[in-house]
Motif scaffolding. Sequence first.
Motif, PDB file in Angstrom:
ATOM      1  N   UNK A   1      31.937  28.257  34.439  1.00  0.00           N
ATOM      2  CA  UNK A   1      30.927  27.273  34.028  1.00  0.00           C
ATOM      3  C   UNK A   1      29.865  26.957  35.074  1.00  0.00           C
ATOM      4  N   UNK A   2      30.242  26.915  36.351  1.00  0.00           N
ATOM      5  CA  UNK A   2      29.264  26.485  37.363  1.00  0.00           C
ATOM      6  C   UNK A   2      28.135  27.500  37.496  1.00  0.00           C
ATOM      7  N   UNK A   3      28.489  28.761  37.661  1.00  0.00           N
ATOM      8  CA  UNK A   3      27.444  29.779  37.804  1.00  0.00           C
ATOM      9  C   UNK A   3      26.664  29.923  36.491  1.00  0.00           C
ATOM     10  N   UNK A   4      27.371  29.714  35.373  1.00  0.00           N
ATOM     11  CA  UNK A   4      26.677  29.779  34.075  1.00  0.00           C
ATOM     12  C   UNK A   4      25.625  28.686  33.982  1.00  0.00           C
ATOM     13  N   UNK A   5      25.997  27.488  34.430  1.00  0.00           N
ATOM     14  CA  UNK A   5      25.036  26.371  34.334  1.00  0.00           C
ATOM     15  C   UNK A   5      23.850  26.592  35.263  1.00  0.00           C
TER      16      UNK A   5
END
Length: 218
Positions: A100-104
């Motif tokens: 999720x972090x890199x996606x966001x």
Amino acid sequence: MTADEMKKQAAWSALEYITTDGVVGVGTGSTVNHFIDALATIKGRIEGAVSSSNASTQRLKDYGIHVFDLNEVKEVAVYVDGADESNHNLQLVKGGGGALTREKIIAAVADKFVCIADATKLVDVLGKFPLPVEVIPMARSYVAREIVKLGGQPVYREGVITDNHNVILDVHGLDIMEPIKLEKKLNDIVGVVTNGLFAMRPADVLLLGTENGTQTVN
Ligand code: 5RP
């Protein structure tokens, strides 16, 4: 039609959005794996990709697609990624795959966010799928207690370390009526790196694989 066939259909439909010769943002998950397979067929038309996970990076490289560090790139015209849930405003729950972090981050950079999913992912109210929250390891118990105060039931995703060397709490029991408010509240807890609500920056287009072809929601 199986869920995987619907994912594949949505993923291949996303090729229509790759219109420039620039850098393509690539998410993570089984739907995105189909998209990477599709992207490989037009790899000569793109400069390369930025990737949201080590797993996607490996798959892209296996196809000979150049993967840039995001810091080397000024513009990402299109970001293609899956979701665990989407509401009708294209606000998403993501992070089932822990990326999720890199996606966001890539979603924030991208001009256009194209979400690809099978039809079962479209819901009226977000929250049935447990909401992933990435947490600095030493803050895990503190963050869990704060989440309980917000009405959620956090469950530690045991044995999982993210690509950023953090841990994940999956929050059950939420009826997310105000996604932007909850996204901000969770971000405000010290020790939270990111949460899987993509409400402040929702998708711009949702491509849903259905029995009757790909349905476009925007
Ligand atoms: C990974 C994600 C994925 O996009 C989400 O979990 C959907 O996965 P799949 O395409 O396998 O159903 O957010 O962190």
